[in-house]
Scaffold this motif. Structure first.
Motif, PDB file in Angstrom:
ATOM      1  N   ASP A 167     -20.151   8.283 -14.115  1.00 29.30           N
ATOM      2  CA  ASP A 167     -20.605   8.252 -12.733  1.00 29.30           C
ATOM      3  C   ASP A 167     -21.783   7.276 -12.695  1.00 29.30           C
ATOM      4  N   ILE A 168     -21.533   6.065 -12.215  1.00 26.58           N
ATOM      5  CA  ILE A 168     -22.578   5.042 -12.192  1.00 26.58           C
ATOM      6  C   ILE A 168     -23.550   5.362 -11.053  1.00 26.58           C
ATOM      7  N   VAL A 169     -24.743   5.785 -11.413  1.00 29.73           N
ATOM      8  CA  VAL A 169     -25.709   6.253 -10.420  1.00 29.73           C
ATOM      9  C   VAL A 169     -26.697   5.163 -10.012  1.00 29.73           C
ATOM     10  N   GLY A 170     -26.621   4.002 -10.649  1.00 29.32           N
ATOM     11  CA  GLY A 170     -27.519   2.918 -10.266  1.00 29.32           C
ATOM     12  C   GLY A 170     -27.323   1.696 -11.140  1.00 29.32           C
TER      13      GLY A 170
ATOM     14  N   MET B 218     -29.896  17.188 -18.971  1.00 28.88           N
ATOM     15  CA  MET B 218     -28.526  16.711 -18.842  1.00 28.88           C
ATOM     16  C   MET B 218     -27.787  17.503 -17.784  1.00 28.88           C
ATOM     17  N   THR B 219     -27.004  16.837 -16.974  1.00 23.82           N
ATOM     18  CA  THR B 219     -26.173  17.502 -15.987  1.00 23.82           C
ATOM     19  C   THR B 219     -25.072  18.274 -16.689  1.00 23.82           C
ATOM     20  N   THR B 220     -24.867  19.528 -16.316  1.00 24.66           N
ATOM     21  CA  THR B 220     -23.820  20.340 -16.938  1.00 24.66           C
ATOM     22  C   THR B 220     -22.981  20.994 -15.872  1.00 24.66           C
ATOM     23  N   SER B 221     -21.812  21.447 -16.272  1.00 29.52           N
ATOM     24  CA  SER B 221     -20.922  22.175 -15.376  1.00 29.52           C
ATOM     25  C   SER B 221     -20.657  23.536 -15.977  1.00 29.52           C
ATOM     26  N   THR B 222     -20.709  24.577 -15.173  1.00 30.49           N
ATOM     27  CA  THR B 222     -20.419  25.919 -15.627  1.00 30.49           C
ATOM     28  C   THR B 222     -19.296  26.494 -14.795  1.00 30.49           C
ATOM     29  N   PRO B 223     -18.048  26.465 -15.298  1.00 32.08           N
ATOM     30  CA  PRO B 223     -16.921  26.993 -14.540  1.00 32.08           C
ATOM     31  C   PRO B 223     -17.087  28.475 -14.249  1.00 32.08           C
ATOM     32  N   ALA B 224     -16.418  28.927 -13.232  1.00 27.30           N
ATOM     33  CA  ALA B 224     -16.493  30.333 -12.853  1.00 27.30           C
ATOM     34  C   ALA B 224     -15.870  31.202 -13.935  1.00 27.30           C
ATOM     35  N   PRO B 225     -16.410  32.404 -14.163  1.00 25.17           N
ATOM     36  CA  PRO B 225     -15.838  33.307 -15.152  1.00 25.17           C
ATOM     37  C   PRO B 225     -14.363  33.566 -14.856  1.00 25.17           C
ATOM     38  N   GLY B 226     -13.569  33.623 -15.929  1.00 27.73           N
ATOM     39  CA  GLY B 226     -12.154  33.878 -15.764  1.00 27.73           C
ATOM     40  C   GLY B 226     -11.332  32.641 -15.483  1.00 27.73           C
ATOM     41  N   THR B 227     -11.981  31.490 -15.363  1.00 27.28           N
ATOM     42  CA  THR B 227     -11.276  30.242 -15.114  1.00 27.28           C
ATOM     43  C   THR B 227     -11.061  29.514 -16.426  1.00 27.28           C
ATOM     44  N   ALA B 228      -9.802  29.211 -16.751  1.00 28.17           N
ATOM     45  CA  ALA B 228      -9.508  28.483 -17.977  1.00 28.17           C
ATOM     46  C   ALA B 228     -10.044  27.064 -17.855  1.00 28.17           C
ATOM     47  N   THR B 229     -10.832  26.641 -18.823  1.00 27.21           N
ATOM     48  CA  THR B 229     -11.491  25.343 -18.793  1.00 27.21           C
ATOM     49  C   THR B 229     -11.250  24.626 -20.112  1.00 27.21           C
ATOM     50  N   SER B 230     -11.085  23.309 -20.025  1.00 28.55           N
ATOM     51  CA  SER B 230     -10.963  22.502 -21.238  1.00 28.55           C
ATOM     52  C   SER B 230     -12.355  22.056 -21.669  1.00 28.55           C
ATOM     53  N   TRP B 231     -12.721  22.433 -22.877  1.00 23.99           N
ATOM     54  CA  TRP B 231     -14.029  22.098 -23.423  1.00 23.99           C
ATOM     55  C   TRP B 231     -13.864  21.089 -24.551  1.00 23.99           C
TER      56      TRP B 231
ATOM     57  N   LEU C 142     -32.818  10.091 -11.680  1.00 21.42           N
ATOM     58  CA  LEU C 142     -31.373  10.073 -11.454  1.00 21.42           C
ATOM     59  C   LEU C 142     -30.608  10.955 -12.438  1.00 21.42           C
ATOM     60  N   ASP C 143     -31.345  11.669 -13.293  1.00 22.06           N
ATOM     61  CA  ASP C 143     -30.714  12.555 -14.278  1.00 22.06           C
ATOM     62  C   ASP C 143     -29.708  11.782 -15.132  1.00 22.06           C
ATOM     63  N   VAL C 144     -30.147  10.635 -15.627  1.00 17.62           N
ATOM     64  CA  VAL C 144     -29.273   9.726 -16.371  1.00 17.62           C
ATOM     65  C   VAL C 144     -29.047  10.241 -17.787  1.00 17.62           C
ATOM     66  N   GLU C 145     -27.777  10.217 -18.200  1.00 16.67           N
ATOM     67  CA  GLU C 145     -27.406  10.621 -19.556  1.00 16.67           C
ATOM     68  C   GLU C 145     -27.100   9.433 -20.454  1.00 16.67           C
ATOM     69  N   LEU C 146     -26.653   8.327 -19.852  1.00 15.00           N
ATOM     70  CA  LEU C 146     -26.274   7.148 -20.616  1.00 15.00           C
ATOM     71  C   LEU C 146     -26.795   5.899 -19.911  1.00 15.00           C
ATOM     72  N   VAL C 147     -27.391   4.992 -20.694  1.00 15.93           N
ATOM     73  CA  VAL C 147     -27.829   3.693 -20.183  1.00 15.93           C
ATOM     74  C   VAL C 147     -26.971   2.629 -20.857  1.00 15.93           C
ATOM     75  N   VAL C 148     -26.408   1.722 -20.058  1.00 15.19           N
ATOM     76  CA  VAL C 148     -25.562   0.664 -20.598  1.00 15.19           C
ATOM     77  C   VAL C 148     -26.183  -0.688 -20.296  1.00 15.19           C
ATOM     78  N   LEU C 149     -26.472  -1.440 -21.350  1.00 13.06           N
ATOM     79  CA  LEU C 149     -26.977  -2.803 -21.187  1.00 13.06           C
ATOM     80  C   LEU C 149     -25.766  -3.719 -21.036  1.00 13.06           C
TER      81      LEU C 149
ATOM     82  N   ARG D 194     -23.340  10.787 -16.230  1.00 13.76           N
ATOM     83  CA  ARG D 194     -24.209  10.039 -15.316  1.00 13.76           C
ATOM     84  C   ARG D 194     -24.786   8.824 -16.043  1.00 13.76           C
ATOM     85  N   THR D 195     -24.480   7.630 -15.506  1.00 14.84           N
ATOM     86  CA  THR D 195     -24.706   6.381 -16.224  1.00 14.84           C
ATOM     87  C   THR D 195     -25.508   5.399 -15.379  1.00 14.84           C
ATOM     88  N   LEU D 196     -26.488   4.777 -16.016  1.00  7.86           N
ATOM     89  CA  LEU D 196     -27.291   3.739 -15.376  1.00  7.86           C
ATOM     90  C   LEU D 196     -26.962   2.412 -16.053  1.00  7.86           C
TER      91      LEU D 196
END
Length: 290
Positions: free
Chosen positions: A122-125, A1-14, A168-175, A95-97
Motif C-alpha cells: 500500500d503505497i502511502v506516499g 506496525m499495522t496489523t490485522s486481527t480477524p474476528a474469532p471463529g474466522t478461518a484466516t491464512s497466516w 504514515l505508519d510506514v513498514e517498508l521504505v523503497v529507494l 504500508r510502503t513509502l
C-alpha cells in the motif's frame, strides 16, 4: 506496525517466518503447535545454513484462532529454540513509502503493479528531493512530499523522512532510484526496512555512474541489484539480481535504456518477496523462500 486481527471463529491464512540456531525437532515443534491450534499448513519451506548454523522457516497456515492466541503460543515456544519469529496475515498489504529523485521508471512500475498486478503493498506516499515526479504521483493518487536535500539540509531532510515514516505508519521504505546516500543514523533507525535498487550487478560497479563503468570495462552482461540498505554503500544484504546480455555495439545510453527494465524487474520481485515475508536475514546475506 499495522496489523490485522480477524474476528474469532474466522478461518484466516497466516504466514509465519522464523529463524533460530539449527537443531533437531524445530519443524516438528512448529507443526505440532500449529496443529494443536487448529492450523492446516498449506505451504512450508525451510533451510539450514551450514555456514551460519542457523535454521530458517516460512509457513503458511490456515487457522481460526485469533492473532493473540497464536502469538501467545509462539511466544511460549520461542525460548526453547532461541527463536526469532514474526506472524502476519498472508497477503496483507505492507504500508510502503517510495523515495525517488527524477527517474520515473521504478516508481511508475511499483505503482502500476500495486494497482493492476496485485503487488501486496500500500503505497502511502512518495518522497522526492525534486519535483519531477509530482505529476506521476498525482496520476496514481499517491501523496507527494517534496523534501529538498543539500549538504546543509541533509540532517533536516532525514529528520522529516523519519517523521513521515512515523506519521504514515510506514513498514517498508523503497529507494526507487533515489539518488541520495542515507546517513548511518538513518540506516540504523530503519534497519531491515529499506530496499534499494542499484543499477549494477553488485559487487561490481558500486557508487555513481555504474553503466559508464560497465561500458568502460566492456561487459557482456549488465545487471541490477535489489538489496537492503546499510551504512556501507551498496554493501547491504542482496535480495534479488537480474541481468541483460549486451555486446560491443552498445553505447552507454543503450545500457541505461536496457538497464531500466532490468531494474524494474529486480526491484519488483524484491519488494514482493519482502512484503510476502519470504526474505529472512542471515548475517550479511539473505535467505529467500520463493
Amino acid at each position: 506496525m499495522t496489523t490485522s486481527t480477524p474476528a474469532p471463529g474466522t478461518a484466516t491464512s497466516w504466514v509465519l517466518s522464523l529463524s533460530c540456531p539449527d537443531q533437531p525437532g524445530i519443524v516438528a515443534a512448529v507443526a505440532g503447535l500449529l496443529a494443536e491450534h487448529g492450523g492446516n499448513i498449506t505451504e512450508s519451506q525451510q533451510f539450514g545454513d551450514p555456514l551460519s548454523g542457523l535454521f530458517f522457516m516460512r509457513v503458511e497456515v490456515t487457522a481460526d484462532r485469533t492473532r493473540e492466541e497464536l502469538e501467545a503460543a509462539l511466544a511460549d515456544l520461542a525460548p526453547r529454540f532461541s527463536m526469532d519469529w514474526s506472524l502476519d496475515v498472508a497477503g496483507r498489504k505492507v504500508r510502503t513509502l517510495l523515495l525517488g529523485s527524477t527517474a520515473a521508471h521504478c516508481v511508475n512500475d511499483l505503482a502500476f503493479r500495486q494497482r493492476s498486478e496485485g503487488l501486496p503493498i500500500d503505497i502511502v506516499g512518495l518522497v522526492s528531493n525534486h519535483t519531477a515526479l509530482a505529476d506521476l504521483a498525482a496520476f496514481y493518487d499517491i501523496p507527494f512530499h517534496h523534501v529538498p536535500v543539500t549538504k546543509d539540509t541533509k540532517a533536516a531532510a532525514e529528520a522529516r523522512l523519519l517523521e513521515l515514516v512515523e506519521e504514515l505508519d510506514v513498514e517498508l521504505v523503497v529507494l526507487a532510484r533515489y539518488m541520495q546516500i542515507l546517513s548511518d543514523d538513518l540506516c540504523r533507525a530503519l534497519a531491515g526496512r529499506v530496499i534499494n535498487i542499484h543499477h549494477s550487478f553488485l559487487p561490481s560497479f558500486k557508487g555513481a555512474r555504474p553503466y559508464a563503468q560497465a561500458h568502460d570495462r566492456g561487459v557482456k552482461l549488465i545487471g541490477a541489484t535489489a538489496h537492503y540498505v546499510t551504512g556501507d554503500l551498496d554493501e547491504g544484504p542482496i535480495i534479488e539480481q537480474d541481468v541483460e546480455r549486451v555486446d560491443h555495439t552498445r553505447g552507454v545510453a543503450d545500457l541505461v535504456a536496457l538497464g531500466q527494465d532490468v531494474e524494474r524487474r529486480a526491484l519488483a520481485r524484491a519488494v514482493r518477496w519482502h512484503a510476502e515475508h519470504r526474505v529472512l536475514l542471515d548475517g550479511h546475506r539473505t535467505i529467500v523462500f520463493r
